[in-house]
Design a protein around this motif. Sequence first.
Motif, PDB file in Angstrom:
ATOM      1  N   UNK A 155      67.991  17.458  39.534  1.00 26.13           N
ATOM      2  CA  UNK A 155      69.416  16.852  38.099  1.00 26.13           C
ATOM      3  C   UNK A 155      70.068  16.906  38.503  1.00 26.13           C
ATOM      4  N   UNK A 156      71.424  16.082  38.916  1.00 22.77           N
ATOM      5  CA  UNK A 156      72.813  16.563  38.923  1.00 22.77           C
ATOM      6  C   UNK A 156      73.805  16.617  37.783  1.00 22.77           C
ATOM      7  N   UNK A 157      74.635  17.145  37.729  1.00 28.58           N
ATOM      8  CA  UNK A 157      75.687  17.216  36.224  1.00 28.58           C
ATOM      9  C   UNK A 157      77.308  17.328  37.056  1.00 28.58           C
ATOM     10  N   UNK A 158      78.079  16.949  36.379  1.00 24.88           N
ATOM     11  CA  UNK A 158      79.378  16.994  36.573  1.00 24.88           C
ATOM     12  C   UNK A 158      80.420  18.260  36.003  1.00 24.88           C
ATOM     13  N   UNK A 159      80.361  18.715  35.841  1.00 20.45           N
ATOM     14  CA  UNK A 159      81.306  20.396  35.470  1.00 20.45           C
ATOM     15  C   UNK A 159      82.338  19.270  34.306  1.00 20.45           C
ATOM     16  N   UNK A 160      82.302  19.961  33.097  1.00 21.19           N
ATOM     17  CA  UNK A 160      83.431  19.965  32.081  1.00 21.19           C
ATOM     18  C   UNK A 160      84.718  20.515  32.818  1.00 21.19           C
ATOM     19  N   UNK A 161      85.169  20.082  32.848  1.00 21.76           N
ATOM     20  CA  UNK A 161      86.602  21.473  33.512  1.00 21.76           C
ATOM     21  C   UNK A 161      87.852  21.645  32.790  1.00 21.76           C
ATOM     22  N   UNK A 162      87.604  22.808  32.182  1.00 22.26           N
ATOM     23  CA  UNK A 162      88.639  23.119  30.962  1.00 22.26           C
ATOM     24  C   UNK A 162      89.838  23.801  31.105  1.00 22.26           C
ATOM     25  N   UNK A 163      89.958  23.976  32.149  1.00 25.67           N
ATOM     26  CA  UNK A 163      91.065  24.673  32.756  1.00 25.67           C
ATOM     27  C   UNK A 163      91.643  25.965  32.317  1.00 25.67           C
ATOM     28  N   UNK A 164      92.628  26.820  32.494  1.00 28.47           N
ATOM     29  CA  UNK A 164      92.810  27.872  32.319  1.00 28.47           C
ATOM     30  C   UNK A 164      93.335  29.203  33.544  1.00 28.47           C
ATOM     31  N   UNK A 165      92.524  28.206  34.853  1.00 26.76           N
ATOM     32  CA  UNK A 165      92.130  29.297  36.043  1.00 26.76           C
ATOM     33  C   UNK A 165      93.000  29.847  37.252  1.00 26.76           C
ATOM     34  N   UNK A 166      94.150  29.473  36.913  1.00 23.85           N
ATOM     35  CA  UNK A 166      95.319  30.289  37.505  1.00 23.85           C
ATOM     36  C   UNK A 166      95.110  30.055  38.670  1.00 23.85           C
TER      37      UNK A 166
END
Length: 426
Positions: A155-166
Amino acid sequence: MKAAWLMLAGSLLYGQAWSGNEAVIQARIRGGGSPDRGKCTAEVEVDGVAEVALSGSEGRIRTINGQPAIWRRLDCTGPMPRNFADFRFQGVDGRGRQALLHDPRTNNGVAVVRIEDPQGGREGYTFDVEWRAGADWNTGGWRRNRGESWDSASATIRAAIRGGGGEGGKCTAEVEVDGVAEVGIRGDTGEIRTVSGQPATWRRLECTAPLPSNPADFRFRGIDGRGRQELIGDPRTNRGLAIVRIEDPQGGREGYTFDIEWRGGSAWPVSGGSGWGAGQGRTGWGGPPGGAGWDGAPATGWGGGGWGSGWGDTFGWRGSGAGMFSPEGGTGYDLRGVFLTMDRRSGDVQIRFDSRLGADILQFRGRIERIGNDGVEARLYEGINRGDAARLDARARIQLREGNRVRAIQIEGLARGQRFRVTYAE
């Protein structure tokens, strides 16, 4: 110490006869293993040199030279799987040398052991192989076709990109497992593959940014779940693919959560960086070079002899030697080892060099252009030098010697308008 393996395609191994004397045996299945773990004990008699191949519940022994080698026994807890999470070989008895020539994890499920008996007269040899089953993570072709089917449920999923990683980044994955599953993350995509038990499913995949292909630092941490979680594929040495194995010991579904964190790295391709030299011409690399043969099978002849003499469609080599990376207008360094893979069907070539600066410090990707009796010529279009990725316009000459062993590698070309040269010999 030099070591090499030739990755036989299973269909070729069993579809056409080996040269020389060959004997076949069906394993006696003794039981005592588990659905995803097992062991085989092989006992043979050799007078000279022989190679023993194991696949599924069948064993084959081929005599290279000397008197015909024969089987005494092949006992297994169960058939060997096609896909492995872990595999181990151990020589148990015999006066000569035993070595694992082909690892089934990179050889379509076929293990090949080479036995060299140094004295006259027949001698008994015994060895064990042990394994742990795993999903078929084809890391060289990660999800090339979204619709293609895999050997195991996935099963495949696309990540939810939240930002804030620097400068660094983090992903949190949450899944449900009832049995054994493996979770792969590359870029902004996650995939879960069921090894045994009920189909594993995703709950969520949240990231501050996509996982880079070559992180400078990487860490895994299991957060929650009653069973075992472990990192079995590090993206720093696994072409940007992180793989986590989850083993749930009880019946019924269980939620598992883990984090991966990284620092540095970049995706293919990037511009900038200092590894390839300090000149101009850092833009306009575009895609891989065009022309016939680049988007599919290579355009020119495969020739005869050499690698093309019946050993299969894929070739791999790991060895140690001496060489030098020499960029124009940059800092060069010595080379001490190489890992090379070539796929005759797709035309893909990957070359990774080790140095005193670290493993896989210099990497190349490209396509085969010609296979001759004594070597392979390839065109290279991507490279990573000390973490700095760039588009290339380069040519490689891979010289082979008897026994499908690498003799030398020469590479010349341009990266961001700067010339570079690689020389390497075993």
